[in-house]
Design an enzyme around this catalytic site. Structure first.
Site, PDB file in Angstrom:
ATOM      1  N   HIS A 142       6.306  -0.037   7.233  1.00 24.76           N
ATOM      2  CA  HIS A 142       6.203   0.756   8.452  1.00 24.76           C
ATOM      3  C   HIS A 142       6.331  -0.132   9.672  1.00 24.76           C
ATOM      4  O   HIS A 142       6.638  -1.320   9.556  1.00 24.76           O
ATOM      5  CB  HIS A 142       4.915   1.585   8.460  1.00 24.76           C
ATOM      6  CG  HIS A 142       3.675   0.769   8.315  1.00 24.76           C
ATOM      7  ND1 HIS A 142       3.271  -0.135   9.257  1.00 24.76           N
ATOM      8  CD2 HIS A 142       2.768   0.694   7.309  1.00 24.76           C
ATOM      9  CE1 HIS A 142       2.156  -0.723   8.856  1.00 24.76           C
ATOM     10  NE2 HIS A 142       1.834  -0.252   7.673  1.00 24.76           N
ATOM     11  N   LYS A 161     -11.093  -0.532   8.749  1.00 23.74           N
ATOM     12  CA  LYS A 161     -10.935   0.831   8.241  1.00 23.74           C
ATOM     13  C   LYS A 161     -12.298   1.469   8.101  1.00 23.74           C
ATOM     14  O   LYS A 161     -13.267   0.807   7.777  1.00 23.74           O
ATOM     15  CB  LYS A 161     -10.243   0.811   6.884  1.00 23.74           C
ATOM     16  CG  LYS A 161      -8.889   0.203   6.965  1.00 23.74           C
ATOM     17  CD  LYS A 161      -8.030   0.574   5.779  1.00 23.74           C
ATOM     18  CE  LYS A 161      -6.670  -0.029   5.954  1.00 23.74           C
ATOM     19  NZ  LYS A 161      -6.736  -1.503   6.040  1.00 23.74           N
ATOM     20  N   THR A 175       0.801  -1.219   0.000  1.00 24.26           N
ATOM     21  CA  THR A 175       0.000   0.000   0.000  1.00 24.26           C
ATOM     22  C   THR A 175       0.833   1.268   0.000  1.00 24.26           C
ATOM     23  O   THR A 175       0.296   2.351  -0.155  1.00 24.26           O
ATOM     24  CB  THR A 175      -0.916   0.023   1.232  1.00 24.26           C
ATOM     25  OG1 THR A 175      -0.116  -0.284   2.375  1.00 24.26           O
ATOM     26  CG2 THR A 175      -2.014  -1.004   1.116  1.00 24.26           C
ATOM     27  N   ARG A 221     -10.040   3.003   0.762  1.00 23.08           N
ATOM     28  CA  ARG A 221      -8.768   3.592   0.384  1.00 23.08           C
ATOM     29  C   ARG A 221      -8.775   4.004  -1.061  1.00 23.08           C
ATOM     30  O   ARG A 221      -9.532   3.478  -1.856  1.00 23.08           O
ATOM     31  CB  ARG A 221      -7.677   2.550   0.530  1.00 23.08           C
ATOM     32  CG  ARG A 221      -7.396   2.220   1.929  1.00 23.08           C
ATOM     33  CD  ARG A 221      -5.922   2.080   2.071  1.00 23.08           C
ATOM     34  NE  ARG A 221      -5.629   1.471   3.343  1.00 23.08           N
ATOM     35  CZ  ARG A 221      -4.435   1.035   3.655  1.00 23.08           C
ATOM     36  NH1 ARG A 221      -3.478   1.134   2.769  1.00 23.08           N
ATOM     37  NH2 ARG A 221      -4.212   0.517   4.819  1.00 23.08           N
ATOM     38  N   ASP A 241      -6.302  -7.510  13.263  1.00 26.46           N
ATOM     39  CA  ASP A 241      -7.433  -7.058  12.448  1.00 26.46           C
ATOM     40  C   ASP A 241      -7.686  -7.986  11.265  1.00 26.46           C
ATOM     41  O   ASP A 241      -8.678  -7.864  10.559  1.00 26.46           O
ATOM     42  CB  ASP A 241      -7.207  -5.617  11.966  1.00 26.46           C
ATOM     43  CG  ASP A 241      -5.857  -5.423  11.324  1.00 26.46           C
ATOM     44  OD1 ASP A 241      -5.041  -6.362  11.334  1.00 26.46           O
ATOM     45  OD2 ASP A 241      -5.597  -4.317  10.817  1.00 26.46           O
ATOM     46  N   LYS A 243      -3.393   3.328  17.179  1.00 23.78           N
ATOM     47  CA  LYS A 243      -2.303   2.589  16.563  1.00 23.78           C
ATOM     48  C   LYS A 243      -1.000   3.341  16.731  1.00 23.78           C
ATOM     49  O   LYS A 243      -0.942   4.544  16.478  1.00 23.78           O
ATOM     50  CB  LYS A 243      -2.580   2.417  15.071  1.00 23.78           C
ATOM     51  CG  LYS A 243      -3.251   1.124  14.757  1.00 23.78           C
ATOM     52  CD  LYS A 243      -3.189   0.826  13.273  1.00 23.78           C
ATOM     53  CE  LYS A 243      -4.132  -0.328  12.961  1.00 23.78           C
ATOM     54  NZ  LYS A 243      -4.146  -0.687  11.555  1.00 23.78           N
ATOM     55  N   LYS A 283       2.329   5.999  14.179  1.00 25.41           N
ATOM     56  CA  LYS A 283       1.759   7.053  13.352  1.00 25.41           C
ATOM     57  C   LYS A 283       2.053   8.395  14.021  1.00 25.41           C
ATOM     58  O   LYS A 283       1.984   8.512  15.229  1.00 25.41           O
ATOM     59  CB  LYS A 283       0.235   6.902  13.261  1.00 25.41           C
ATOM     60  CG  LYS A 283      -0.201   5.649  12.578  1.00 25.41           C
ATOM     61  CD  LYS A 283      -0.990   6.001  11.340  1.00 25.41           C
ATOM     62  CE  LYS A 283      -1.707   4.822  10.758  1.00 25.41           C
ATOM     63  NZ  LYS A 283      -0.969   3.985   9.907  1.00 25.41           N
ATOM     64  N   THR A 284       2.352   9.369  13.204  1.00 23.82           N
ATOM     65  CA  THR A 284       2.496  10.711  13.734  1.00 23.82           C
ATOM     66  C   THR A 284       1.512  11.578  12.981  1.00 23.82           C
ATOM     67  O   THR A 284       0.852  11.125  12.067  1.00 23.82           O
ATOM     68  CB  THR A 284       3.904  11.268  13.487  1.00 23.82           C
ATOM     69  OG1 THR A 284       4.088  11.396  12.088  1.00 23.82           O
ATOM     70  CG2 THR A 284       4.969  10.371  14.056  1.00 23.82           C
ATOM     71  N   GLN A 316      -8.065 -13.307   0.197  1.00 29.63           N
ATOM     72  CA  GLN A 316      -7.086 -13.716   1.204  1.00 29.63           C
ATOM     73  C   GLN A 316      -7.245 -15.192   1.562  1.00 29.63           C
ATOM     74  O   GLN A 316      -6.267 -15.906   1.767  1.00 29.63           O
ATOM     75  CB  GLN A 316      -7.208 -12.832   2.451  1.00 29.63           C
ATOM     76  CG  GLN A 316      -6.099 -13.112   3.456  1.00 29.63           C
ATOM     77  CD  GLN A 316      -6.010 -12.053   4.535  1.00 29.63           C
ATOM     78  OE1 GLN A 316      -6.433 -10.920   4.366  1.00 29.63           O
ATOM     79  NE2 GLN A 316      -5.447 -12.417   5.669  1.00 29.63           N
ATOM     80  N   HIS A 362       4.550  -3.519   9.849  1.00 30.65           N
ATOM     81  CA  HIS A 362       5.227  -4.547   9.063  1.00 30.65           C
ATOM     82  C   HIS A 362       6.455  -5.064   9.803  1.00 30.65           C
ATOM     83  O   HIS A 362       6.756  -6.253   9.777  1.00 30.65           O
ATOM     84  CB  HIS A 362       5.705  -3.978   7.730  1.00 30.65           C
ATOM     85  CG  HIS A 362       4.608  -3.501   6.837  1.00 30.65           C
ATOM     86  ND1 HIS A 362       4.641  -2.277   6.228  1.00 30.65           N
ATOM     87  CD2 HIS A 362       3.446  -4.075   6.460  1.00 30.65           C
ATOM     88  CE1 HIS A 362       3.545  -2.128   5.500  1.00 30.65           C
ATOM     89  NE2 HIS A 362       2.802  -3.201   5.624  1.00 30.65           N
TER      90      HIS A 362
END
Length: 409
Positions: free
Chosen positions: A48, A85, A43, A89, A195, A230, A233-234, A174, A51
């Site tokens: 990140h 989500k 994605t 997206r 998730d 989560k 993340k910033t 999946q 992962h």
RNA sequence: GGAUGGAUUCCCGAGUGGCCAAAGGGGGCAGACUGUAAAUCUGUUAGCAGCGCUUUCGAAGGUUCGAAUCCUUCUCCAUCCA
């Protein structure tokens, strides 16, 4: 005291969220018999922290003799996973996906040993892209109950906001992946973020129904902070593993600044520090915990960016917060655009160096006493600088306590 | 396909002709306090060449001295009915 088994170690670290069959899974893992896969959808053009955690789990299991399969989602990335989500997206183009996959591959090989017989990497585009719609429907369609799918936790948010048919099919894709990997590589276990639980169960069900065999699934605790958000993340986005997108220093600082309530959890989940040592840290309180944060930041930076970068980041951090100067710090060199008549001013510097997103914000920051040069607070919004002086004596401009830039001409 | 409701600044959400760069909350940023943490309190939160100007209330047009607010068309979303 006997040594902890691999599975017990995972448990002690709090890495395990849900499992389909604890006994069998722990046996397989402990005996190094698991052939497991984790899927990564391309994605973005960098991995990140989420992962990273998954890759670490792979590594842990690889070390105890299990065989990992990295599944790149060249096919599933075309769909987009709606799990957990609230909004759909942006759809990725095929080119984006190819590019992202290439980036992923490069970064992953730093963590996982893909040497002979140790780990393999596959792309689900290889089988998903050539599927025939009607054939697929007939092959797997009868084994999925729409009623049950809709009641899955991962769609909960989307049931309020709307779920497109495209994304609804993600679970099927999946599940199909697992089914394929089971047949092609004897893959008997799937790991993933918590998730992913319902998607993963879809796979084990499909395998049972189609082949009458057992496959297992285990989810990894999501990295949430004490407020339930989560981590990784910033405001400006994710904390990336790519040094171009998140510098080692920023990366270090992110972990250095986690809240007290989260340090120990992060050390357990993310580092390879032996659990016995972590238990010693657990009793730390108050300002002592501050040390733990540095350990966390250092360890992670080391794993992601290497020893040298980790040392540099640590030094820079020390220097900056104790003496206010650092050798190795983000630097901005003034360009011709920033200079007029051999001079430049504080607002231009703040803006051009990226310390503030606009000059208005820079002005506000100064008025509120949030900007300083070295140790001195800036009070004058129009403060100007002679470029020649800057050439010989660079300055360190700070906005707030943690944002700073060395300015050179 | 039909009916109804909706789209407002980073997010939620108020605003039904001038007093609106737009209430309130959340989040962010900064200051104080601290331990580079949390909590708390204070300030701030469109841009710019600061007291003024420019761009903003889904999109495009229109009415008006004046529009987030009224009209027309369009796009998207939600709920109910098929």
């Amino acid at each position: 005291m006997s040594k902890m088994t691999a599975y017990e170690d995972l448990q002690a670290r709090g890495l395990i969220a849900q499992v389909t069959n604890e006994k069998e899974i722990s046996n397989m893992i402990n005996q190094g018999k698991a052939i497991f896969y984790i899927g990564f959808d391309p994605t973005a053009d960098s991995l990140h922290v989420g992962h990273f955690m998954a890759l670490c789990l792979m590594k842990r299991l690889q070390l105890s003799g299990n065989r990992p399969i990295v599944l790149l989602g060249g096919g599933t990335g075309m769909i987009g996973d709606p799990s957990g989500k609230s909004d759909m997206r942006k759809m990725l183009t095929a080119e984006d996906i190819d590019h992202n996959i290439a980036c992923f591959k490069k970064q992953m090989s730093n963590f996982i040993d893909f040497g002979e017989g140790k780990a393999i990497m596959v792309n689900n585009a290889d089988w998903l892209m050539s599927l025939n719609y009607v054939e697929l429907l007939r092959e797997v369609g009868p084994h999925f109950s729409v009623n049950r799918m809709l009641s899955a936790e991962c769609y909960k948010q989307r049931m309020e906001k709307g779920l497109s048919f495209l994304e609804f099919n993600y679970m099927i894709m999946q599940s199909y992946d697992f089914y394929m990997l089971f047949q092609k590589y004897g893959c008997n276990m799937q790991f993933g973020g918590d998730d992913q639980w319902s998607n993963m169960l879809g796979g084990t069900e499909l395998i049972r129904r189609k082949l009458g065999e057992d496959a297992h699934a285990m989810t990894i605790t999501l990295l949430l902070n004490s407020e339930g958000k989560k981590m990784g993340k910033t405001e400006s986005g994710a904390v990336w593993l790519d040094p171009e997108k998140t510098t080692p220093f920023e990366f270090f600082q992110y972990w250095r600044n986690v809240s007290d309530a989260d340090v120990i959890k992060c050390i357990k989940l993310l580092t390879f520090i032996p659990i016995e040592e972590i238990q010693k840290m657990e009793v730390w309180e108050g300002s002592e915990l501050n040390q733990a944060k540095e350990i966390l930041a250092y360890e992670l930076t080391k794993m992601v960016h290497g020893d040298e970068e980790a040392d540099k980041a640590k030094e820079a951090s020390h220097a900056l917060f104790s003496t206010g100067t650092a050798v190795d710090m983000p630097t901005y060199v003034l360009t011709a655009e920033d200079i007029a008549d051999g001079k430049t001013d504080i607002l231009t510097i703040l803006h051009a160096s990226g310390l503030v997103p606009s000059k208005s914000e820079g002005r506000r920051a100064i008025q509120q006493g949030g900007v300083s040069i070295g140790d001195e607070k800036v009070t004058d919004v129009y403060l100007s600088f002679d470029v020649n002086t800057l050439k010989t004596e660079p300055i360190i401009v700070k906005r707030g306590k943690k944002n700073f830039r060395k300015i050179e001409a």
